[in-house]
Design an enzyme around this catalytic site. Sequence first.
Site, mmCIF file in Angstrom:
data_model
loop_
_atom_site.group_PDB
_atom_site.id
_atom_site.type_symbol
_atom_site.label_atom_id
_atom_site.label_comp_id
_atom_site.label_asym_id
_atom_site.label_seq_id
_atom_site.Cartn_x
_atom_site.Cartn_y
_atom_site.Cartn_z
ATOM 1 N N ASP A 1 -3.668 -11.241 -6.758
ATOM 2 C CA ASP A 1 -4.211 -11.340 -5.750
ATOM 3 C C ASP A 1 -5.927 -11.548 -6.718
ATOM 4 O O ASP A 1 -5.740 -11.190 -8.185
ATOM 5 C CB ASP A 1 -4.898 -10.700 -5.368
ATOM 6 C CG ASP A 1 -3.865 -10.473 -3.735
ATOM 7 O OD1 ASP A 1 -3.111 -11.215 -3.464
ATOM 8 O OD2 ASP A 1 -3.897 -8.923 -3.608
HETATM 9 N N1 URA Z 1 -0.226 -5.649 -4.225
HETATM 10 C C1 URA Z 1 -1.493 -6.306 -3.554
HETATM 11 O O1 URA Z 1 -1.640 -5.358 -3.039
HETATM 12 N N2 URA Z 1 -1.950 -7.527 -4.816
HETATM 13 C C2 URA Z 1 -2.006 -7.963 -5.732
HETATM 14 O O2 URA Z 1 -1.795 -8.799 -6.162
HETATM 15 C C3 URA Z 1 -0.564 -7.065 -6.390
HETATM 16 C C4 URA Z 1 0.567 -6.132 -5.757
#
Ligand code: URA
Length: 237
Positions: free
Chosen positions: A106
Amino acid sequence: MPLVRLDKFICDQGLGGRKEVRQIIKAGRVRLNGVTASAPDMKFDPESALVELDGSVLGYAKFRYYMMDKPTGVLTATRDGRQKTVLDLVTPEMRRMGLFPVGRLDKDTSGLLLLTNDGNFAHRVISPKSEVEKLYYAKVDGSPDADDCLAFERGIVLADGTRCLPAKLELLGASDCIVRVMEGKYHQVKRMLAARGKPVLELRRLAVGGLELDPALGPGGFRELTNEDLCRVFMGR
Ligand code: URA
């Protein structure tokens, strides 16, 4: 194997753009099968030809593999009209290799992101069938406990009813923990911890399989993987 042009062959190895590579060839620095190359458009079979630059043999490294310490605030994408992406952080040579991120972190998640131009490799890393564990450090609002660890082992059911594969939760301090998952659903770790009433405040990926994030890189830093690193990805920790 199909014939390739000499300038493309050298560019594909990230040794410069077409213009730069043409100049290198014109300067007589490249030898093809022991003879100084005379033109950038010379064609040859890369499997059998010997190409040398300044006396060093060049191999046909078709696929390339890098690790990056993805900083927060950057999109895991190859390009975006408005926002900075991880490919904006690499060199022009690397962009020419057709690299793409393996899976997704993310925008507000940092840590180990693999970049490659090898689709099969990416698929093997991402697919839960390969059982490549992804390890995250998470700081949460609340205090995870032994019940949460048990729930992770049994398989968390997300707010929308989706059941996750069994995962591992290890407690560190009062509000931080390590999460190990084999799959990569959308916002998976955040949704798993939210399902336990412990929303994530900070998330950082520390390892993929047996490959750990190189602490020397720092935010936005990257380096090519060694053969040993590549093997580690598919080894347990
Ligand atoms: N899980 C998440 O919630 N976000 C990420 O960026 C990676 C794994």
